[in-house]
Write an enzyme that holds these catalytic residues in place. Structure first.
Site, PDB file in Angstrom:
ATOM      1  N   GLU A 201       5.118 -25.863 -32.434  1.00 26.74           N
ATOM      2  CA  GLU A 201       5.886 -26.202 -33.560  1.00 26.74           C
ATOM      3  C   GLU A 201       4.946 -27.673 -34.121  1.00 26.74           C
ATOM      4  OE1 GLU A 201       7.971 -24.384 -31.574  1.00 26.74           O
ATOM      5  OE2 GLU A 201       7.625 -23.488 -33.364  1.00 26.74           O
ATOM      6  N   THR A 257       1.546 -20.292 -28.210  1.00 23.11           N
ATOM      7  CA  THR A 257       1.934 -20.841 -26.997  1.00 23.11           C
ATOM      8  C   THR A 257       2.703 -20.130 -26.113  1.00 23.11           C
ATOM      9  OG1 THR A 257       3.719 -22.044 -28.011  1.00 23.11           O
ATOM     10  CG2 THR A 257       1.663 -23.464 -27.632  1.00 23.11           C
ATOM     11  N   ASP A 321       8.751 -18.116 -37.515  1.00 25.81           N
ATOM     12  CA  ASP A 321       8.893 -18.667 -35.995  1.00 25.81           C
ATOM     13  C   ASP A 321       9.423 -17.631 -34.928  1.00 25.81           C
ATOM     14  OD1 ASP A 321       8.766 -20.327 -34.162  1.00 25.81           O
ATOM     15  OD2 ASP A 321      10.879 -21.211 -34.362  1.00 25.81           O
ATOM     16  N   TRP A 409      15.095 -17.993 -24.719  1.00 29.55           N
ATOM     17  CA  TRP A 409      14.549 -17.854 -23.124  1.00 29.55           C
ATOM     18  C   TRP A 409      15.568 -17.486 -22.358  1.00 29.55           C
ATOM     19  CZ3 TRP A 409      17.308 -20.708 -19.941  1.00 29.55           C
ATOM     20  CH2 TRP A 409      18.137 -21.680 -20.278  1.00 29.55           C
ATOM     21  N   CYS A 622      14.456 -37.243 -37.280  1.00 29.30           N
ATOM     22  CA  CYS A 622      15.695 -37.482 -36.059  1.00 29.30           C
ATOM     23  C   CYS A 622      16.442 -36.586 -35.534  1.00 29.30           C
ATOM     24  CB  CYS A 622      16.167 -38.743 -36.509  1.00 29.30           C
ATOM     25  SG  CYS A 622      15.468 -39.982 -37.441  1.00 29.30           S
TER      26      CYS A 622
HETATM   27 CA    CA Z   1       8.178 -21.349 -31.828  1.00 30.56          CA
END
Ligand code: CA
Length: 693
Positions: A201, A257, A321, A409, A622
């Site tokens: 990201e 990744t 994504d 996940w 934020c």
């Molecule tokens: Ca990602």
């Protein structure tokens, strides 16, 4: 036999061995390679992340079963000093639980009593919290030959003596100048400790590394995407990958990744990894065109060398994504009348994939949730058929699944008797992707115009969508269909355990932990943990009695961002819970959060323009931790900030006043005037939600 007699007997045997000239007497090392390979038959322990190398998360225990589960009760619980995300799978060896909490802190508990055996705090660098997209979580340890291995949020891999909790070695697995972090659990493969990292990201190049378990020496490292060709491409596989990229992709890292799934198949001697999104998120920003290998892929590597064996790319030229990092599971299935060793993934992109584990051959890919980004899949190649509206160049698009994925996940489980994969699903969450025309390498992909900053015409379309439906899906991977589904009042539910007792255990974001009948999804037992659950339960024996242990604690990306439509989620203090039949312990979750509307600590003074600027800054810097529209999830809610906090606002944001508590400093990105704008936006939100003008 009494304990004293047992001890005398052991001493006598030892003396006989020594006197008798036997070469060496030593306590058996646990668990060895052989024990890990035989983990399926070792019903007393939970030796590794997915219980077995297959990562099927199936316990052969059946004391707790359809008939007895009604008597399941809490044996003990322990609070953790955190309200952040708790994601770990405990490993249980000989009655000791080894698990982790936020900031990569490792805990060992006596499984019978819950007493702390030891705690090891690696003192992860709190100042790096801002470089971690989705909370300072950790998904657990690996255990191998008397040592416990953990990866840290600041990129170290540490070997710890399992008996004492004292570190044996540590090695840095990342370049600290890059926004890389470890949140995943290491895996053991033939004496190697395999670990990846997160960061796609933010602009990084993905890789996976294998270290010698004994010494900590690096044995191999394999990148998942090519670097700058001018610096040389390591091998043919990387040469082929480079042909699928355009522009100067390496300047932004490339992504891919390996932040979660790593599976070792000792039979085929392959390590499989799932790779994350290409970097940055949007296709045109990284040079238009090309499949961008090996991002959003399942990659098989030779376990001893890390060399490429095969790949299967789930999302060529990803734009949404769609990491392919979700849990990978090995199984032997009969497909078209033929036994196949397969590897399976319920991917973020809402397809359930079944591949041949030896070759990567595509066997099937079936939608298990709503999707608008693709209209189907090529049955020969497995290549998705992209929906025309899902990509409009640099124009915004709206799609489902969102970047959180139809499944993330949260581990799934397989029951060999039912042949079903039990899968946590978040169905039908839509998201607007507006590529940022001002994006440059070095700017976060995350910041490239993520949905909250978007005020364009698709917003109305987004607001018309119903909230996402959370569910537990019993998926038949051979037939490619759901056998049954249980709908939840919350969008997010946690990891799953299946048992030979005919049960499926799972917790969810509203704190309910339940047991379902494996054949039809009937709820047979439930327990209110009081705090949202993401982590998967495990089962094992203590003194011959079946136990179930579960970490609770709400956080991660959904817990921090806290988007609308999640249902009645329950942030709170993390806990470790352990259950057995006839358990009758009680617990009182410590209150967290607010029940009354906020009362603004200061009057709102800024102009509408300043508040708008503050909102834009908030959404860029934020909201990833403090929540959508400042309505916090698992961190303190800024709307309730006291006058003291407001008096220190600038010191906190720019001066690092709370850096050691995990609040990073931002003085390299914004100035005092911008901090005041953010503060005014926060105050405006406190006003807007307090009911005062
Ligand atoms: Ca990602």
């Amino acid at each position: 036999m009494t304990r004293q007699l047992q001890a005398l007997f052991a001493v006598a045997i030892l003396a006989l061995l020594v006197v008798g000239g036997w070469t060496v007497w030593a306590a058996p090392q646990r668990p060895s390679d052989q024990q890990l390979r035989n983990a399926a038959a070792d019903d007393a322990n939970w030796l590794m992340y997915g219980r077995t190398y297959d990562e099927q998360r199936f316990s052969p225990l059946q004391q707790i079963n359809e008939d007895t589960v009604g008597g399941l009760g809490l044996v003990w619980s322990r609070e953790l000093p955190t309200t952040r995300g708790v994601e770990a799978t405990p490993v249980v060896v000989d009655g000791v639980i080894y698990t982790t909490g936020p900031w990569s802190i490792v805990y060992a508990f006596d499984a019978k009593t819950g007493d702390r055996v030891w705690t090891y705090d690696p003192e992860s660098d709190r100042t790096r919290a801002r470089l971690i997209c989705c909370d300072v979580v950790n998904r657990g340890v690996a255990f191998y030959e008397d040592r416990v291995y953990v990866g840290t949020t600041d990129g170290r891999l540490i070997a710890i003596d399992a008996a004492t909790g004292v570190p044996v070695w540590e090695t840095l697995t990342i370049d600290l100048d890059k926004p890389l972090a470890i949140t995943g659990a290491p895996r053991i493969a033939n004496g190697l400790v395999v670990i990846g990292n997160a960061g796609a990201e933010y602009g990084v190049r993905g890789y996976v590394s294998a270290y010698d378990a004994e010494t900590g020496g690096l044995v191999w490292r394999t990148h998942t995407v090519p670097g700058n060709p001018a610096e040389g491409l390591a091998n043919d596989a990387m040469q082929r990958a480079a042909e699928t990229w355009n522009g100067e992709w390496w300047l932004a890292g490339g992504g891919g990744t390996v932040w979660d799934a790593i599976v070792f198949d000792p039979e085929l001697n392959l390590v499989y990894v799932g790779t994350g999104n290409a970097d940055p998120w949007y296709r045109d920003l990284r040079g238009r065109g090309g499949d961008n290998l090996y991002a959003s892929s399942i990659l098989a590597l030779h376990a001893d060398t890390g060399e490429y064996a095969w790949h299967f790319q789930l999302v060529p030229g990803d734009h949404w994504d769609y990491d392919a990092t979700q849990p990978l599971m090995l199984a032997d299935l009969e497909i078209d009348g033929r036994p196949r060793r397969v590897i399976m993934q319920a991917s973020k992109n809402a397809f359930f994939y079944v591949l041949d584990a030896a070759t990567g051959e595509f066997l099937s890919g079936t939608p298990y949730a709503q999707m608008t980004w693709a209209t189907g899949i090529d049955p020969e190649t497995g290549r998705p058929i992209e929906a025309p509206a899902a990509y409009e160049g640099m124009e915004p698009v709206i799609v489902t699944p969102d970047p959180g994925g139809a499944h993330n996940w949260y581990p799934m489980a397989f029951h060999p008797t039912t042949g079903l994969v039990y899968l946590p699903v978040k169905d039908g969450m839509f998201f607007i992707h507006p590529p940022d025309p001002e994006w440059q390498p070095g700017k976060r992909a995350f910041n490239a115009g993520i949905e909250p900053g978007y005020d364009g015409p698709l917003l109305e379309q987004l607001l018309l969508q119903p909230p996402p439906q959370g569910k537990l899906v019993a998926w038949n991977p051979v037939a490619g269909r759901a056998d049954w589904t249980v709908d939840f009042p919350v969008a997010e539910s946690g990891g799953v355990l299946a048992t030979a007792g005919g049960l499926v255990f799972q917790g969810r974001a509203d704190g309910i932990f339940a047991a379902y009948r494996a054949t039809d999804g009937t709820v047979l037992w439930d327990f209110d943990a009081g705090t949202g659950i993401m982590a998967p339960p495990v089962s094992y024996l203590v003194d011959g009695v079946q136990h179930i242990t579960l970490m609770v604690g709400w956080g991660g990306a959904p817990g921090l961002i806290n988007p609308p439509g999640m249902g009645p989620v329950k942030p709170g203090y993390g806990r470790v819970l352990t259950f057995a039949l006839d358990g009758n312990a009680s617990m009182e979750p410590r209150p967290f959060g607010h029940t009354e509307p906020p009362v603004p600590a200061l009057p709102l003074e800024a102009s509408a323009a300043t508040i708008r600027d503050g909102r834009e800054l908030y959404e860029g810097l934020c909201f990833g931790c403090h929540g959508f529209a400042t309505i916090a999830g698992s961190l303190p809610d800024l709307r309730y900030s006291s006058a003291d906090v407001h008096a220190q606002f600038e010191q906190i944001v720019l001066g690092g006043l709370r850096e050691q508590r995990g609040m990073p400093r931002f003085d390299d990105l914004i100035d005092a005037e911008q901090v005041r704008a953010i503060q005014q936006y926060v105050l405006s939100r406190a006003n807007a939600t307090s009911g005062t003008p």
